[in-house]
Design an enzyme around this catalytic site. Sequence first.
Site, PDB file in Angstrom:
ATOM      1  N   SER A   1       0.821  -1.210   0.000  1.00  0.00           N
ATOM      2  CA  SER A   1       0.000   0.000   0.000  1.00  0.00           C
ATOM      3  C   SER A   1       0.857   1.262   0.000  1.00  0.00           C
ATOM      4  O   SER A   1       1.611   1.480  -0.942  1.00  0.00           O
ATOM      5  CB  SER A   1      -0.950  -0.061   1.189  1.00  0.00           C
ATOM      6  OG  SER A   1      -2.114   0.627   0.861  1.00  0.00           O
TER       7      SER A   1
ATOM      8  N   HIS B   1      -7.873  -5.652   1.405  1.00  0.00           N
ATOM      9  CA  HIS B   1      -6.612  -4.917   1.414  1.00  0.00           C
ATOM     10  C   HIS B   1      -5.684  -5.424   2.531  1.00  0.00           C
ATOM     11  O   HIS B   1      -5.982  -5.255   3.707  1.00  0.00           O
ATOM     12  CB  HIS B   1      -6.963  -3.449   1.654  1.00  0.00           C
ATOM     13  CG  HIS B   1      -5.817  -2.510   1.539  1.00  0.00           C
ATOM     14  ND1 HIS B   1      -5.162  -2.265   0.356  1.00  0.00           N
ATOM     15  CD2 HIS B   1      -5.194  -1.735   2.473  1.00  0.00           C
ATOM     16  CE1 HIS B   1      -4.210  -1.379   0.565  1.00  0.00           C
ATOM     17  NE2 HIS B   1      -4.199  -1.051   1.841  1.00  0.00           N
TER      18      HIS B   1
HETATM   19  C1  GCU Z   1      -5.186   4.747   2.627  1.00  0.00           C
HETATM   20  C2  GCU Z   1      -4.727   5.565   1.434  1.00  0.00           C
HETATM   21  C3  GCU Z   1      -4.083   4.683   0.371  1.00  0.00           C
HETATM   22  C4  GCU Z   1      -3.009   3.815   0.984  1.00  0.00           C
HETATM   23  C5  GCU Z   1      -3.582   3.034   2.133  1.00  0.00           C
HETATM   24  C6  GCU Z   1      -2.572   2.172   2.910  1.00  0.00           C
HETATM   25  O1  GCU Z   1      -6.259   3.954   2.286  1.00  0.00           O
HETATM   26  O2  GCU Z   1      -5.829   6.256   0.945  1.00  0.00           O
HETATM   27  O3  GCU Z   1      -3.540   5.480  -0.660  1.00  0.00           O
HETATM   28  O4  GCU Z   1      -2.464   2.991  -0.007  1.00  0.00           O
HETATM   29  O5  GCU Z   1      -4.135   3.936   3.084  1.00  0.00           O
HETATM   30  O6  GCU Z   1      -1.409   2.518   2.937  1.00  0.00           O
HETATM   31  O7  GCU Z   1      -2.990   1.182   3.496  1.00  0.00           O
END
Ligand code: GCU
Length: 396
Positions: A236, A378
């Site tokens: 992420s 996620h």
């Molecule tokens: C949030 C953010 C994302 C990122 C994520 C993470 O959701 O909006 O851009 O990738 O956090 O790092 O888990």
Amino acid sequence: MKNLNYTHVLLLGFLLLSVLTMKAQNYDESKVHEYTLPPLLETEQGEAIVNQKQWEDVRRPEILKLFEDNVYGQVPKDFDKINFNLINKDELALNGDATYKEVDIEVHRNNGKVNIRLYLFVPNNITKPAPTFLVINHRGVKTMDVTRENPDDFWPVEEVISSGYALAGFDVIDVAPDHKIDYTIEVLEKLYPEHMQMKNGMRALGAWGWGASRIIDYFETDQTVDATKVVVVGHSRGGKAALWCGAQDERVAIAISNESGNSGAKISRRNYGESVERITQHFPYWFSPTYSKYANREDELPIDQHMLIALNAPRGVYVAGAAEDDWADNKGQYLSLIEAQPLFRLYGFNLNLPNEMPKVGVQLIQKPMGFHIREGKHNMTLFDWQKFIEFADEVL
Ligand code: GCU
């Protein structure tokens, strides 16, 4: 309520206004508008790039600079001194399967000093220096703990070691805490304070990649790891940093982006999932200050994220998504690989990725690119790691 002063009211008002005026994120494929990507293989003067030399001499530096000036900021290369201090060593870690080391990497510049703690597990049963996965870890040190009291699939060290790889990681807090205000307290304030004054100065994502590069500096001095086979992994926000690190540091053999989404692997112009407006409002400190001007104006960006993939060529790039992670826009992430292919072909790779995205659970490898989408939400899981290992087995 007693403590609510004028500034608080203003701040609340501003927050409310920005929430009200912020566009909702789109999740409807039929509402994705058409877009034209900036040309990957044409110079700013309009000349076609037809070979590796032109790419390396002209277009690559142009694109790198565009990312520095408009998205992530510059990454400083200079420092005065770097020391490596072994803090802890256990040759019989993980029931004797690995040698564990904790190393403090101390970087000095002018009168400042930062300390990055490296956590490293190297398999005991291999005779050559180990190819190494290096995790840009924003989930805290407990995942990397040698006692294994908090085993977490985010860091499946047993699996990685038994596959013949070393596993290394550092906590991003050591270089730039993942916090809107405190992100400056380490590398930015202590080593590169001038970057805070620069429009294209380094910010958190750049600092995390900078930290990974200092760890590679250490690898070059440690005979047990193979510094020419370093796979930088990020999940992420860490995945965004991993791709940017691979773009900056050509010692990275493979960059792995797990669900990096917006400002990572995903095409920014594709209005699906997280937008530049949303990311720069919630996480302004990840990027150079200029980036926010592209909120709702993605079509004006002089780059798009397929070019970040291209900056990693001819080295390996792996992009992973999760089926339920619409926020990160799986299709947008896959399209970046598709769009980066022409550049990789200049290096002789016979790439021909299918237009259709691979089905959930099916890995696609066309060297030096790889992709999969896993079932679920996620996260970075054992399944993802097994696929990373299969990819590294083929590419390294
Ligand atoms: C949030 C953010 C994302 C990122 C994520 C993470 O959701 O909006 O851009 O990738 O956090 O790092 O888990």
